[in-house]
Write a protein that holds these residues in place. Structure first.
Motif, PDB file in Angstrom:
ATOM      1  N   ALA A  70       0.875  -1.278   0.123  1.00  0.00           N
ATOM      2  CA  ALA A  70      -0.069   0.042   0.021  1.00  0.00           C
ATOM      3  C   ALA A  70       0.894   1.112  -0.013  1.00  0.00           C
ATOM      4  CB  ALA A  70      -0.776   0.044   1.008  1.00  0.00           C
ATOM      5  N   ALA A  71       2.029   1.198   0.748  1.00  0.00           N
ATOM      6  CA  ALA A  71       2.781   2.270   0.764  1.00  0.00           C
ATOM      7  C   ALA A  71       3.601   2.592  -0.401  1.00  0.00           C
ATOM      8  CB  ALA A  71       3.952   2.098   1.935  1.00  0.00           C
ATOM      9  N   LYS A  72       3.933   1.460  -1.043  1.00  0.00           N
ATOM     10  CA  LYS A  72       4.659   1.405  -2.511  1.00  0.00           C
ATOM     11  C   LYS A  72       3.512   2.261  -3.494  1.00  0.00           C
ATOM     12  CE  LYS A  72       6.741  -1.232  -5.980  1.00  0.00           C
ATOM     13  NZ  LYS A  72       7.135  -2.490  -6.559  1.00  0.00           N
ATOM     14  N   GLU A  73       2.239   1.718  -3.452  1.00  0.00           N
ATOM     15  CA  GLU A  73       1.330   2.158  -4.534  1.00  0.00           C
ATOM     16  C   GLU A  73       1.121   3.883  -4.374  1.00  0.00           C
ATOM     17  OE1 GLU A  73      -3.303   1.488  -5.835  1.00  0.00           O
ATOM     18  OE2 GLU A  73      -2.310   0.374  -4.038  1.00  0.00           O
ATOM     19  N   THR A  74       1.147   4.151  -2.904  1.00  0.00           N
ATOM     20  CA  THR A  74       0.953   5.759  -2.819  1.00  0.00           C
ATOM     21  C   THR A  74       2.142   6.378  -3.341  1.00  0.00           C
ATOM     22  OG1 THR A  74      -0.388   5.174  -0.606  1.00  0.00           O
ATOM     23  CG2 THR A  74       0.668   7.297  -0.995  1.00  0.00           C
ATOM     24  N   ALA A  75       3.192   5.764  -3.130  1.00  0.00           N
ATOM     25  CA  ALA A  75       4.330   6.697  -3.365  1.00  0.00           C
ATOM     26  C   ALA A  75       4.727   6.814  -4.824  1.00  0.00           C
ATOM     27  CB  ALA A  75       5.777   5.878  -2.699  1.00  0.00           C
ATOM     28  N   GLU A  76       4.283   5.610  -5.583  1.00  0.00           N
ATOM     29  CA  GLU A  76       4.383   5.686  -6.942  1.00  0.00           C
ATOM     30  C   GLU A  76       3.410   6.573  -7.492  1.00  0.00           C
ATOM     31  OE1 GLU A  76       6.358   1.012  -7.798  1.00  0.00           O
ATOM     32  OE2 GLU A  76       4.309   1.671  -8.146  1.00  0.00           O
ATOM     33  N   SER A  77       1.841   6.533  -7.200  1.00  0.00           N
ATOM     34  CA  SER A  77       1.000   7.431  -7.803  1.00  0.00           C
ATOM     35  C   SER A  77       1.500   8.888  -7.636  1.00  0.00           C
ATOM     36  CB  SER A  77      -0.314   7.103  -7.026  1.00  0.00           C
ATOM     37  OG  SER A  77      -0.268   7.280  -5.741  1.00  0.00           O
ATOM     38  N   SER A  78       2.103   9.473  -6.325  1.00  0.00           N
ATOM     39  CA  SER A  78       2.123  10.658  -6.049  1.00  0.00           C
ATOM     40  C   SER A  78       3.447  11.090  -6.737  1.00  0.00           C
ATOM     41  CB  SER A  78       2.250  10.853  -4.562  1.00  0.00           C
ATOM     42  OG  SER A  78       3.426   9.992  -4.285  1.00  0.00           O
ATOM     43  N   SER A  79       4.520  10.328  -6.842  1.00  0.00           N
ATOM     44  CA  SER A  79       5.605  10.893  -7.464  1.00  0.00           C
ATOM     45  C   SER A  79       5.692  10.564  -9.014  1.00  0.00           C
ATOM     46  CB  SER A  79       7.027   9.978  -6.809  1.00  0.00           C
ATOM     47  OG  SER A  79       6.834   8.749  -7.102  1.00  0.00           O
ATOM     48  N   GLY A  80       4.929   9.452  -9.519  1.00  0.00           N
ATOM     49  CA  GLY A  80       5.234   9.348 -10.843  1.00  0.00           C
ATOM     50  C   GLY A  80       6.387   8.550 -11.143  1.00  0.00           C
ATOM     51  N   HIS A  81       7.108   7.714 -10.282  1.00  0.00           N
ATOM     52  CA  HIS A  81       8.357   6.868 -10.352  1.00  0.00           C
ATOM     53  C   HIS A  81       8.205   5.715  -9.677  1.00  0.00           C
ATOM     54  CE1 HIS A  81      10.740  10.320 -12.318  1.00  0.00           C
ATOM     55  NE2 HIS A  81       9.890  11.105 -11.454  1.00  0.00           N
ATOM     56  N   THR A  82       9.096   4.745 -10.031  1.00  0.00           N
ATOM     57  CA  THR A  82       9.110   3.417  -9.263  1.00  0.00           C
ATOM     58  C   THR A  82       9.596   3.719  -8.081  1.00  0.00           C
ATOM     59  OG1 THR A  82       9.274   2.312 -11.430  1.00  0.00           O
ATOM     60  CG2 THR A  82       9.512   1.083  -9.390  1.00  0.00           C
ATOM     61  N   ALA A  83       9.031   3.016  -7.065  1.00  0.00           N
ATOM     62  CA  ALA A  83       9.377   3.177  -5.752  1.00  0.00           C
ATOM     63  C   ALA A  83       9.901   1.854  -5.124  1.00  0.00           C
ATOM     64  CB  ALA A  83       8.150   3.691  -4.582  1.00  0.00           C
ATOM     65  N   VAL A  84      10.990   1.659  -4.227  1.00  0.00           N
ATOM     66  CA  VAL A  84      11.222   0.472  -3.536  1.00  0.00           C
ATOM     67  C   VAL A  84      11.001   0.813  -1.953  1.00  0.00           C
ATOM     68  CG1 VAL A  84      13.324  -0.822  -3.230  1.00  0.00           C
ATOM     69  CG2 VAL A  84      12.930   0.175  -5.355  1.00  0.00           C
ATOM     70  N   VAL A  85      10.110  -0.365  -1.574  1.00  0.00           N
ATOM     71  CA  VAL A  85       9.753  -0.337  -0.025  1.00  0.00           C
ATOM     72  C   VAL A  85      10.408  -1.537   0.773  1.00  0.00           C
ATOM     73  CG1 VAL A  85       7.935  -0.459   1.525  1.00  0.00           C
ATOM     74  CG2 VAL A  85       7.584   0.829  -0.806  1.00  0.00           C
ATOM     75  N   GLN A  86      11.138  -1.103   1.649  1.00  0.00           N
ATOM     76  CA  GLN A  86      11.759  -1.988   2.657  1.00  0.00           C
ATOM     77  C   GLN A  86      11.041  -2.016   3.980  1.00  0.00           C
ATOM     78  OE1 GLN A  86      15.727  -0.833   2.770  1.00  0.00           O
ATOM     79  NE2 GLN A  86      16.179  -2.223   1.100  1.00  0.00           N
ATOM     80  N   LYS A  87      10.607  -3.273   4.484  1.00  0.00           N
ATOM     81  CA  LYS A  87      10.197  -3.205   5.904  1.00  0.00           C
ATOM     82  C   LYS A  87      10.779  -3.691   6.737  1.00  0.00           C
ATOM     83  CE  LYS A  87       5.922  -5.010   7.875  1.00  0.00           C
ATOM     84  NZ  LYS A  87       4.683  -6.247   7.720  1.00  0.00           N
ATOM     85  N   MET A  88      11.138  -2.856   7.960  1.00  0.00           N
ATOM     86  CA  MET A  88      12.160  -2.786   8.651  1.00  0.00           C
ATOM     87  C   MET A  88      11.781  -3.577   9.922  1.00  0.00           C
ATOM     88  SD  MET A  88      14.251  -0.987   6.901  1.00  0.00           S
ATOM     89  CE  MET A  88      15.564  -1.009   7.850  1.00  0.00           C
ATOM     90  N   GLY A  89      12.517  -4.243  10.937  1.00  0.00           N
ATOM     91  CA  GLY A  89      12.346  -5.095  11.982  1.00  0.00           C
ATOM     92  C   GLY A  89      11.308  -4.290  12.796  1.00  0.00           C
ATOM     93  N   ASP A  90      11.530  -2.858  13.147  1.00  0.00           N
ATOM     94  CA  ASP A  90      10.657  -2.296  13.919  1.00  0.00           C
ATOM     95  C   ASP A  90       9.172  -1.957  13.506  1.00  0.00           C
ATOM     96  OD1 ASP A  90      11.630  -0.436  12.593  1.00  0.00           O
ATOM     97  OD2 ASP A  90      12.363   0.779  13.987  1.00  0.00           O
ATOM     98  N   LYS A  91       8.596  -2.505  12.251  1.00  0.00           N
ATOM     99  CA  LYS A  91       7.668  -2.306  11.661  1.00  0.00           C
ATOM    100  C   LYS A  91       7.384  -0.681  11.110  1.00  0.00           C
ATOM    101  CE  LYS A  91       4.742  -5.111  14.700  1.00  0.00           C
ATOM    102  NZ  LYS A  91       3.331  -5.292  15.412  1.00  0.00           N
ATOM    103  N   THR A  92       8.514  -0.264  10.952  1.00  0.00           N
ATOM    104  CA  THR A  92       8.817   1.056  10.169  1.00  0.00           C
ATOM    105  C   THR A  92       8.863   0.668   8.728  1.00  0.00           C
ATOM    106  OG1 THR A  92      11.140   1.203  10.379  1.00  0.00           O
ATOM    107  CG2 THR A  92       9.782   2.217  11.980  1.00  0.00           C
ATOM    108  N   LEU A  93       9.048   1.666   7.863  1.00  0.00           N
ATOM    109  CA  LEU A  93       9.183   1.358   6.485  1.00  0.00           C
ATOM    110  C   LEU A  93       9.955   2.671   5.949  1.00  0.00           C
ATOM    111  CD1 LEU A  93       5.140   1.036   5.021  1.00  0.00           C
ATOM    112  CD2 LEU A  93       6.911  -0.715   5.652  1.00  0.00           C
ATOM    113  N   ARG A  94      10.897   1.826   4.823  1.00  0.00           N
ATOM    114  CA  ARG A  94      11.948   2.815   4.319  1.00  0.00           C
ATOM    115  C   ARG A  94      11.213   2.826   2.770  1.00  0.00           C
ATOM    116  NH1 ARG A  94      16.833   5.276   4.489  1.00  0.00           N
ATOM    117  NH2 ARG A  94      18.021   5.297   2.544  1.00  0.00           N
TER     118      ARG A  94
END
Length: 363
Positions: A70-94
């Motif tokens: 869901a975060a990837k879809e939001t980032a790509e739709s708002s930026s117009g570029h491909t996004a790379v999402v990494q799920k970190m161990g403390d439930k945060t996202l990069r």
């Protein structure tokens, strides 16, 4: 002593061994096939360059229940570029998006904050300019080139130019396979990847230099003997360090595998993926190249030397003479065994009768 230790001692003494050098064409074929696969993967898929090299923005979110998709879809739709999402161990996202302008970065940051239901300032944003990324990439290539040149010079001085050339080819082999795996797997190339690549060069050279050192010592005054050719001495040196190379490689791979599969896979530590994959693939490729590429290649190059060619001819001539002598001795033994059993006694009896006849004339 363990079985592996006993085997290592027997390999070192030359009591047992595997002829790696004689089957070098097989290893060359396998290496060429793997290298071609890596190059094709690199050409078709390309490298997934991180924002440190291509420029862009990285968004670090607080702990959230929003999925990575869901975060990837939001980032790509708002930026117009491909996004790379990494799920970190403390439930945060990069979330990393390449080639973003400052205005696009702010727009993407607002969209992510709205999606996660947090204030905009809770989304930490790091913007990297493309010029800085190009500078980092150029520095990495310069460091790699300087390292290669220094390695070749050192090996040429410490050993000889043939060993330096073989080690350089083995290093290029290891780097090509590692980069090809990165392209096929799709992992992001970051400064951590560059650190991993530079690290594996040292590991790759370690086993190679150990074998070359033993080979240099064994090949001293090689032309003064006619027992072994250069290729055979190279194979004996390789077998003598085989168990040591396997032990050091396995011991090095175990913690790296822990970083890759546990740290990067289960704990979600993104930077660990970048470093550990380069180390894991590079260590395995380095162990393979030191055994199956570097030493057989040195033997190939050395056997073209006129002195080594003359030595090989003398060794073959001596072995042919010994073989002919052994065959002759075996034929004589078979002839003796085929003679009638009463031949020797009959001769003895004849000699005795001749002696008795002489004695009779004297009387």
């Amino acid at each position: 002593m363990s079985r592996l230790g006993t085997l290592g001692a027997r390999l070192y003494r030359g009591e047992v061994g595997y002829d790696f050098v004689a089957k070098r064409k097989i290893w060359y074929g396998i290496s060429i096939l793997i290298t071609i696969t890596a190059i094709v993967g690199l050409a078709v898929r390309g490298l997934n360059m991180g924002i440190e090299f291509s420029g862009g923005a990285a968004f670090n979110t607080p702990a959230t229940s929003v999925s990575a998709d869901a975060a990837k879809e939001t980032a790509e739709s708002s930026s117009g570029h491909t996004a790379v999402v990494q799920k970190m161990g403390d439930k945060t996202l990069r979330i990393q998006v390449s080639e973003l302008t400052p205005e696009q970065s702010r727009k993407t940051q607002d969209a992510l904050a709205k999606k996660l239901g947090v204030p905009t300032q809770k989304i930490n944003t790091d913007i990297v300019g493309p010029s800085w990324g190009d500078e980092i990439a150029n520095k990495a290539w310069q460091g790699l080139a300087i390292f290669m040149i220094l390695v070749v010079i050192y090996l040429a001085i410490a050993f000889e130019w043939r060993m330096a050339l073989a080690a350089l080819i083995a290093l290029i082999h290891d780097l090509t396979i590692t980069v090809g795996v990165y392209a096929l797997v799709g992992f992001e190339v970051t400064p951590g990847t560059v650190i991993g690549l530079l690290t594996i060069l040292g590991y790759s050279l370690y086993d190679t230099v150990v074998v070359f050192d033993g080979l240099k010592e064994s090949a001293k005054d090689i032309t003064k003997q006619t027992r072994f050719t250069y290729s055979e001495i190279a194979n004996r040196s390789l077998n003598g360090t085989l168990v040591r190379s396997i032990n050091t490689t396995v011991v090095a791979l175990l913690p790296v595998a822990g970083l890759l599969f546990i740290g990067g896979g289960f704990l979600g530590a993104g930077m660990l993926n970048d470093i550990s994959l380069a180390l894991f693939v590079g260590l395995a490729a380095g162990a393979y190249s030191s055994i199956f590429i570097a030493t057989p290649l040195v033997a190939d190059l050395k056997e073209r030397d006129p002195q080594m060619k003359a030595l090989t001819q003398r060794v073959k001539a001596k072995r042919a003479a010994q073989s002919a002598k052994a065959d002759s001795a075996q034929d004589d033994q078979e002839t003796t065994e085929d003679e009638p059993q009463d031949a020797s006694p009959a001769g003895v009896v004849g000699q005795r009768r001749q002696t008795e006849g002489r004695k009779g004339k004297r009387r």
